[in-house]
Design a protein around this motif. Structure first.
Motif, PDB file in Angstrom:
ATOM      1  N   TRP A  26       6.013  -1.599 -20.141  1.00 26.17           N
ATOM      2  CA  TRP A  26       6.968  -0.851 -19.339  1.00 26.17           C
ATOM      3  C   TRP A  26       8.295  -1.586 -19.279  1.00 26.17           C
ATOM      4  CZ3 TRP A  26       3.262  -0.333 -14.584  1.00 26.17           C
ATOM      5  CH2 TRP A  26       2.224   0.513 -14.957  1.00 26.17           C
ATOM      6  N   LEU A  48       3.873   9.916  -8.706  1.00 28.15           N
ATOM      7  CA  LEU A  48       4.599   8.658  -8.712  1.00 28.15           C
ATOM      8  C   LEU A  48       4.353   7.989 -10.054  1.00 28.15           C
ATOM      9  CD1 LEU A  48       6.212   7.385  -6.533  1.00 28.15           C
ATOM     10  CD2 LEU A  48       4.204   6.220  -5.730  1.00 28.15           C
ATOM     11  N   VAL A 108       0.593  -3.231  -6.127  1.00 30.01           N
ATOM     12  CA  VAL A 108       0.579  -1.954  -5.419  1.00 30.01           C
ATOM     13  C   VAL A 108      -0.828  -1.375  -5.422  1.00 30.01           C
ATOM     14  CG1 VAL A 108       1.646   0.292  -5.228  1.00 30.01           C
ATOM     15  CG2 VAL A 108       2.868  -1.558  -6.330  1.00 30.01           C
ATOM     16  N   LEU A 109      -1.238  -0.902  -4.258  1.00 30.46           N
ATOM     17  CA  LEU A 109      -2.467  -0.133  -4.102  1.00 30.46           C
ATOM     18  C   LEU A 109      -2.054   1.288  -3.780  1.00 30.46           C
ATOM     19  CD1 LEU A 109      -4.990  -1.989  -1.815  1.00 30.46           C
ATOM     20  CD2 LEU A 109      -5.485  -0.964  -3.987  1.00 30.46           C
ATOM     21  N   TYR A 110      -2.561   2.234  -4.547  1.00 29.15           N
ATOM     22  CA  TYR A 110      -2.231   3.625  -4.275  1.00 29.15           C
ATOM     23  C   TYR A 110      -3.414   4.282  -3.578  1.00 29.15           C
ATOM     24  CZ  TYR A 110       1.328   2.884  -7.825  1.00 29.15           C
ATOM     25  OH  TYR A 110       2.378   2.406  -8.550  1.00 29.15           O
ATOM     26  N   ALA A 111      -3.104   5.034  -2.548  1.00 33.51           N
ATOM     27  CA  ALA A 111      -4.148   5.804  -1.878  1.00 33.51           C
ATOM     28  C   ALA A 111      -3.671   7.238  -1.776  1.00 33.51           C
ATOM     29  CB  ALA A 111      -4.418   5.229  -0.480  1.00 33.51           C
ATOM     30  N   GLU A 112      -4.529   8.146  -2.128  1.00 33.41           N
ATOM     31  CA  GLU A 112      -4.135   9.554  -2.080  1.00 33.41           C
ATOM     32  C   GLU A 112      -4.747  10.196  -0.849  1.00 33.41           C
ATOM     33  OE1 GLU A 112      -5.527  11.762  -5.389  1.00 33.41           O
ATOM     34  OE2 GLU A 112      -4.612  13.626  -4.713  1.00 33.41           O
ATOM     35  N   LEU A 163      -3.988   6.296   7.233  1.00 34.24           N
ATOM     36  CA  LEU A 163      -4.117   5.227   6.247  1.00 34.24           C
ATOM     37  C   LEU A 163      -3.016   4.196   6.407  1.00 34.24           C
ATOM     38  CD1 LEU A 163      -5.121   7.276   3.119  1.00 34.24           C
ATOM     39  CD2 LEU A 163      -6.523   5.743   4.436  1.00 34.24           C
ATOM     40  N   VAL A 194       0.130   8.288  -1.025  1.00 36.47           N
ATOM     41  CA  VAL A 194       0.804   9.432  -1.633  1.00 36.47           C
ATOM     42  C   VAL A 194       0.092  10.709  -1.238  1.00 36.47           C
ATOM     43  CG1 VAL A 194       1.598   8.117  -3.606  1.00 36.47           C
ATOM     44  CG2 VAL A 194      -0.578   9.236  -3.712  1.00 36.47           C
ATOM     45  N   ARG A 223       0.007  13.074  -6.925  1.00 35.82           N
ATOM     46  CA  ARG A 223       0.045  11.993  -7.903  1.00 35.82           C
ATOM     47  C   ARG A 223       1.199  12.209  -8.870  1.00 35.82           C
ATOM     48  NH1 ARG A 223      -5.762   9.651  -9.319  1.00 35.82           N
ATOM     49  NH2 ARG A 223      -6.858  10.298  -7.447  1.00 35.82           N
ATOM     50  N   ARG A 269     -10.010   7.955  -4.581  1.00 36.32           N
ATOM     51  CA  ARG A 269      -8.620   8.172  -4.186  1.00 36.32           C
ATOM     52  C   ARG A 269      -7.927   6.878  -3.840  1.00 36.32           C
ATOM     53  NH1 ARG A 269      -7.761  12.823  -0.277  1.00 36.32           N
ATOM     54  NH2 ARG A 269      -9.738  12.439   0.725  1.00 36.32           N
ATOM     55  N   LEU A 270      -8.474   5.787  -4.271  1.00 41.73           N
ATOM     56  CA  LEU A 270      -7.797   4.503  -4.061  1.00 41.73           C
ATOM     57  C   LEU A 270      -7.803   3.802  -5.396  1.00 41.73           C
ATOM     58  CD1 LEU A 270      -6.629   2.553  -1.970  1.00 41.73           C
ATOM     59  CD2 LEU A 270      -8.862   1.507  -1.863  1.00 41.73           C
ATOM     60  N   TRP A 271      -6.635   3.406  -5.876  1.00 40.57           N
ATOM     61  CA  TRP A 271      -6.599   2.831  -7.202  1.00 40.57           C
ATOM     62  C   TRP A 271      -5.376   1.954  -7.338  1.00 40.57           C
ATOM     63  CZ3 TRP A 271      -4.643   7.523  -6.019  1.00 40.57           C
ATOM     64  CH2 TRP A 271      -3.394   7.867  -6.534  1.00 40.57           C
ATOM     65  N   ARG A 272      -5.372   1.196  -8.409  1.00 42.19           N
ATOM     66  CA  ARG A 272      -4.183   0.470  -8.812  1.00 42.19           C
ATOM     67  C   ARG A 272      -3.743   1.012 -10.151  1.00 42.19           C
ATOM     68  NH1 ARG A 272      -3.183  -4.835  -6.327  1.00 42.19           N
ATOM     69  NH2 ARG A 272      -5.126  -5.385  -5.321  1.00 42.19           N
ATOM     70  N   ALA A 273      -2.477   0.793 -10.464  1.00 42.65           N
ATOM     71  CA  ALA A 273      -1.997   1.232 -11.773  1.00 42.65           C
ATOM     72  C   ALA A 273      -2.109   0.079 -12.759  1.00 42.65           C
ATOM     73  CB  ALA A 273      -0.544   1.689 -11.663  1.00 42.65           C
ATOM     74  N   LEU A 295       0.858  -1.173   0.000  1.00 41.28           N
ATOM     75  CA  LEU A 295       0.000   0.000   0.000  1.00 41.28           C
ATOM     76  C   LEU A 295       0.893   1.220   0.000  1.00 41.28           C
ATOM     77  CD1 LEU A 295      -2.818   1.349   0.445  1.00 41.28           C
ATOM     78  CD2 LEU A 295      -2.336   1.240   2.868  1.00 41.28           C
ATOM     79  N   TRP A 296       0.723   2.081  -0.971  1.00 44.29           N
ATOM     80  CA  TRP A 296       1.553   3.282  -1.065  1.00 44.29           C
ATOM     81  C   TRP A 296       0.624   4.470  -0.898  1.00 44.29           C
ATOM     82  CZ3 TRP A 296       6.650   2.818  -3.838  1.00 44.29           C
ATOM     83  CH2 TRP A 296       7.418   3.972  -3.658  1.00 44.29           C
ATOM     84  N   ALA A 326       4.370   4.844 -12.237  1.00 48.58           N
ATOM     85  CA  ALA A 326       4.378   3.404 -12.035  1.00 48.58           C
ATOM     86  C   ALA A 326       5.394   2.659 -12.912  1.00 48.58           C
ATOM     87  CB  ALA A 326       2.961   2.854 -12.259  1.00 48.58           C
ATOM     88  N   PRO A 344      -5.369  -6.365 -12.153  1.00 46.00           N
ATOM     89  CA  PRO A 344      -5.504  -6.235 -13.604  1.00 46.00           C
ATOM     90  C   PRO A 344      -4.840  -7.355 -14.364  1.00 46.00           C
ATOM     91  CG  PRO A 344      -3.837  -4.747 -12.797  1.00 46.00           C
ATOM     92  CD  PRO A 344      -4.413  -5.413 -11.593  1.00 46.00           C
ATOM     93  N   PRO A 383       2.800  -3.578 -11.041  1.00 46.35           N
ATOM     94  CA  PRO A 383       1.606  -2.800 -10.720  1.00 46.35           C
ATOM     95  C   PRO A 383       0.493  -3.598 -10.088  1.00 46.35           C
ATOM     96  CG  PRO A 383       1.805  -3.104 -13.077  1.00 46.35           C
ATOM     97  CD  PRO A 383       3.064  -3.593 -12.493  1.00 46.35           C
ATOM     98  N   ASP A 384       0.461  -4.904 -10.258  1.00 42.81           N
ATOM     99  CA  ASP A 384      -0.644  -5.612  -9.646  1.00 42.81           C
ATOM    100  C   ASP A 384      -0.417  -5.864  -8.166  1.00 42.81           C
ATOM    101  OD1 ASP A 384       0.290  -8.897 -10.921  1.00 42.81           O
ATOM    102  OD2 ASP A 384       1.435  -7.203 -10.171  1.00 42.81           O
ATOM    103  N   ALA A 444      11.295   7.634 -11.900  1.00 42.06           N
ATOM    104  CA  ALA A 444      10.486   7.280 -10.739  1.00 42.06           C
ATOM    105  C   ALA A 444       9.418   8.326 -10.467  1.00 42.06           C
ATOM    106  CB  ALA A 444      11.378   7.131  -9.512  1.00 42.06           C
ATOM    107  N   ARG A 445       9.761   9.581 -10.692  1.00 40.88           N
ATOM    108  CA  ARG A 445       8.783  10.654 -10.482  1.00 40.88           C
ATOM    109  C   ARG A 445       8.598  11.379 -11.798  1.00 40.88           C
ATOM    110  NH1 ARG A 445       6.390  10.704  -5.405  1.00 40.88           N
ATOM    111  NH2 ARG A 445       7.860   9.829  -3.923  1.00 40.88           N
TER     112      ARG A 445
END
Lengths: 255, 681
Positions: free
Chosen positions: B578, A89, A104-108, A118, A84, A87, B529-533, A81-82, A91, B554, A101-102, B586-587
């Protein structure tokens, strides 16, 4: 480096007194002998909070600290869980450091307090491999809460401390983290250069600096950045004089 | 026992109402003006104006209108001032001529009618504002003013423009509704597209279900076509059945794709009698846009027959008097008995048309020829064989409630009682075999004010701990006031959930369950505000990352290709979008920031120096260029755009990702400006 046995036995006694005495702690080793031997537990403790900060406020060091954390998370056992604040970052960059990517869960989060809340949710869930959060400042009490939430679990808590303003060291604030790191980007591995042309960029390098660790000594090291599996490596020592960076023409062997 | 049965025609969408065209007069006038290149004549009418009048020249020039007497140069100047797309075509400049024919001009009709096709509108309503100025002028339809010849006479008139903008009024042959367009729904059967259902307007034009669409389109080109949606219709029918079951009668069964059976024995008197009840139902459905016919009879078979084949009265209800139902439905055609098509065909060949003739035939040969089902249908119509209905059971919302003798004031008892309620709710959900997706906790205060807490869950669950934790976190939103006297937990949305396997901490699961974590986070910060890439196969860096739902990872299996697809020849396998061969930072900055002071060898050398955010970086190492072209299929402006990306490192070891727009050879690819897009670690 071999320790004298007296010191070793004293360390064991201390560890026993500290609590959770004889249970072997789960650690995440770096895989490099020179780093793991200098860490108190032989690696990063899985049930603890670790802090990482960039050495300078610039974006370059910030990206190095991010990839340092990404490499650690990539080698963790489960989902990540990352949390942030912005936005920014990217991926694919994390993927190229081993964090697919599968996983990692991103939460802002809107502010620092929400980041910490969080992170605590993720730690209490007990089914994550790593929880990473980015904050500007975290008081001692909040870090102690995170450390308590991480105890008895297998989730490694990683906190990326951002620079609040120019000149303020994010690691100056006392914290309950088990290890505190400072990461800076260093010139990359030198490649053989062609005359009058720019050399290519070899493997990136970092200056990592363990500022504080509980039960161990601080140290500094120049390491090579994570590869595609998230492992950092130690630079090979140059036997000869290292090649100068930039356009110095190498004397040809004919001379 | 009386049974009623409404039969539903396929619902007609109300939103399509092309006959009711409400003209927006200002919009039309503006379009006319634009097409005519300015007002044809805006002179104040009948006020003594003459061309070239000095007192009129000043004001009209300020508006940019044309007026006769301008010199060619004036007009040329004004044309040059127009944007390029509004300038009149070349043909018209320099001499007064007809407009060029547009390429889609209609051919003249077969009977020698004039080309054009748009009828002069006989009754164009004139807006009331202009009614005052109803004096003949050049803008009125049919007027031909010869002395005022504007320079830009395009030969079109406002009337023709109005007619073009406003679709021509249809005079349908004799439809029940005036001005409704024919609407058909189509479905693909075999290799041809057939009409599945037709609106009354379409049926009046002779379109019946089963005709081929091409034939329909050839005959009536203005028909509106929509895809048939049998699943959607079935769902809508089920929803309608639930609605009727809740309010009108407890036993509602679905008869076929278009009909419902309602058992109104013992219920009709509550709604004012059978006929009144049926009339009210018809009106209710008509308000919802559904045309219904109701047949009421003693038996299901007779009711079906009445609804489908009997002539309804003005309310849409066909009521059969009690008594011998077979005699009552005797005049109806044989299809009214719900027999299959093969038997019908055979009956028709035998010359049997009506129910009376079918019933008059001896039974034993019928059984031998058509089977027992045929005779059962006759018996069902006459009432000798019972036909039990399988009613739809409307879903019941699950609710648990607790009332208190002493109103609650503090948080601890509230939390305790919420815990008790959640336990009871979990039991109820387990009995019903469902899991909750949305819960609402309603706290009723003594002063009758009700406060609600709503939680949503990503997956159906009835775990008491999980629900309790999510609810307890929101307790501080409740304001007890003078005391809470009742707590109610409503399940607003529930999904079926079978028995859950108990794993807990026993199994070292391969895939830990993230649903409770997702719930906890989403209920705190929201779903956005919660997601995966997700990797998107695009070269442009900012488009190569997409968002995905947090819970379902995914992994999408690659679509399997046909046996003869040429892509099977590629044995290499797909690269991940990728792939590390193309290094990514990275950023990434949200928007690439321009950098100044760049010194770079041209065209493919990384820069040696650049200045960003006030800091000058001297580059000692660099890689590149990675050429990324624009995606012309997304935006046509990107068709020629090229970015050359360079990964550079300065003397302190900081690594940046810069790009230059353009390849340096063609100017269309970019303006050679430099930007920084991200930083590497």
């Amino acid at each position: 480096m071999s320790e004298p046995s007296v010191l070793q036995s004293l360390r064991d006694t201390l560890r026993a007194i500290e609590g959770n005495g004889h249970r072997r702690r789960a650690v995440l080793p770096f895989g490099a002998e020179r780093i793991d031997s200098r860490l108190a537990d032989g690696g990063l403790r899985l049930d603890a909070l670790h802090e990482v900060a960039a050495a300078t406020p610039g974006m370059g060091d910030d990206a190095s600290a991010t990839l340092f954390l990404a490499g650690i998370a990539a080698r963790a056992w489960g989902p990540v869980l990352w949390v942030v604040r912005r936005r920014d970052l990217f991926a694919p960059g994390l993927y190229q450091s081993g964090l697919s990517p599968d996983r990692v869960l991103y939460a802002e989060a809107a502010d620092d307090a929400e980041v910490l809340a969080l992170m605590e949710e993720g730690l209490r869930h007990r089914a994550l491999g790593a929880v990473i959060g980015e904050t500007r400042r975290a008081a001692m009490a909040s870090t102690r809460r995170l450390q308590l939430a991480a105890e008895n679990g297998r989730t490694i808590a990683l906190l990326l401390k951002r620079h609040a303003r120019e000149g303020a060291d994010p690691l100056a604030v006392p914290s309950a983290a088990v290890t505190r790191w400072r990461v800076a980007s260093a010139p990359s591995t030198p490649l053989p250069s062609a005359p009058y042309a720019l050399t290519g960029i070899g493997r990136a390098r970092w200056d990592i600096d363990l500022v504080r660790q509980r039960g161990g000594e601080p140290f500094q090291l120049l390491v090579e950045a994570c590869d595609e599996t998230g492992r950092i490596a130690l630079p090979a020592r140059m036997v000869d004089r290292p090649v100068a960076a930039g356009g110095a023409v190498a004397r040809t062997a004919a001379a | 026992m009386r049974r009623a049965e409404p039969s539903l025609a396929p619902p007609r969408p109300d939103r399509v109402a092309p006959g009711a065209f409400k003209p927006g007069w200002t919009a039309i006038k503006q379009r006319c003006d634009a097409e005519q290149g300015g007002k044809q004549c805006d002179a104040p009418r009948n006020s003594g104006w003459r061309p070239g009048a000095k007192w009129a020249r000043g004001s009209s020039e300020a508006e940019g209108a044309t007026w006769a007497g301008e010199t060619r140069r004036d007009v040329a100047r004004r044309i040059a001032a127009l944007p390029a797309h509004q300038r009149p075509p070349m043909r018209e400049m320099g001499r007064r001529s007809e407009a060029a024919d547009h390429p889609y001009k209609r051919l003249p009709g077969d009977d020698g009618t004039k080309a054009g096709g748009w009828p002069e509108p006989a009754g164009v309503p004139i807006p009331s504002r202009a009614a005052k100025q109803h004096r003949p002028g050049s803008n009125d339809p049919g007027a031909a003013m010869k002395e005022v010849a504007a320079f830009l006479d395009t030969g079109r008139s406002t009337a023709a423009t109005v007619a073009r903008v406003r679709p021509p009024d249809h005079v349908p042959p004799a439809p029940p509704q005036d001005g409704a367009s024919p609407l058909v729904t189509v479905q693909k059967t075999g290799s041809r597209i057939e009409v599945a259902a037709a609106s009354p307007a379409a049926r009046a034009l002779g379109i019946i279900p089963g005709m081929a669409l091409t034939q329909v389109r050839a005959a009536t080109p203005e028909v509106i076509v929509r895809d048939a949606d049998p699943d959607g219709d079935a769902r809508a029918l089920r929803r309608l059945a639930i609605l009727l079951a809740r309010r009108w009668t407890p036993v509602v069964a679905i008869a076929d794709a278009q009909s419902l059976f309602l058992d109104i024995s013992g219920v009709a008197h509550l709604h004012g009698g059978e006929h009144a009840m049926a009339r009210r139902i018809v009106r209710l459905l008509a308000r919802g846009g559904i045309t219904a016919r109701i047949g009421i009879a003693d038996t299901t078979g007779a009711a079906w027959a009445c609804a489908h084949h009997a002539l309804p009265d003005t309310d849409g209800v066909a009521l059969l008097p009690g008594g011998d139902t077979i005699d009552a439905i005797a005049p109806l055609p044989a299809e009214a008995l719900r027999i299959d098509a093969r038997a019908l065909e055979l009956l028709r060949r035998l010359g049997v048309e009506t129910v009376a003739e079918v019933v008059a035939m001896p039974r034993a040969p019928l059984v031998r020829r058509f089977g027992a089902a045929f005779v059962t249908r006759i018996d069902q119509a006459s009432g000798q064989v019972a036909e039990p209905l399988d009613p739809i059971i409307p879903p019941v919302a699950i609710t648990v409630e607790q009332r208190f003798a002493e109103p609650l004031l503090t948080a601890e008892p509230i939390a305790y009682w919420i815990g008790q309620l959640v336990q009871r709710l979990a039991d109820e959900l387990a009995k019903a075999g469902r899991g909750a997706r949305t819960l609402v906790l309603a706290a009723a205060r003594i002063d009758t004010h009700v406060q609600t807490i709503r939680i949503g869950l990503a997956r159906a669950t009835r775990t008491p701990d999980h629900l309790l934790r999510l609810l307890v976190r929101r307790i501080d939103r409740l304001d007890p006031g003078f005391g809470i006297e009742a707590l109610t937990l409503h399940v607003q949305r529930a999904d079926p959930l079978g028995a859950e396997a108990f794993d807990g901490d026993l199994a070292e699961g391969e895939r830990p369950d993230l649903a409770p974590l997702v719930d906890a986070i989403v209920n705190r910060i929201g779903t956005r505000r919660l997601w995966r890439a997700r990797a998107i196969d695009s070269d442009v860096p900012e488009r190569s990352v997409g968002g995905a739902a947090p819970l379902d990872p995914p992994e999408r299996a690659a679509p399997s290709w046909r046996r003869d697809d040429v892509r099977r020849l590629d044995q290499r396998g797909q690269d991940h979008p990728w792939h590390p061969r193309w290094p990514r930072p990275a950023r990434l900055l949200r928007r690439p920031e321009p950098v100044d002071n760049v010194m770079a060898g041209f065209p493919d050398q990384p820069p040696r120096r650049f200045t960003w955010r006030g800091v000058t970086h001297r580059i000692v190492r660099g890689d590149g260029p990675e050429r990324i072209t624009g995606e012309w299929w997304r935006r046509s402006g990107e068709r020629d755009a090229i970015r050359d990306y360079y990964q550079v490192e300065d003397e302190d070891g900081r690594r940046f990702w810069l790009f230059r727009r353009g390849d340096g050879e063609r100017a269309a690819t970019g303006d050679l400006s430099w930007y920084v897009h991200g930083t590497f670690g």
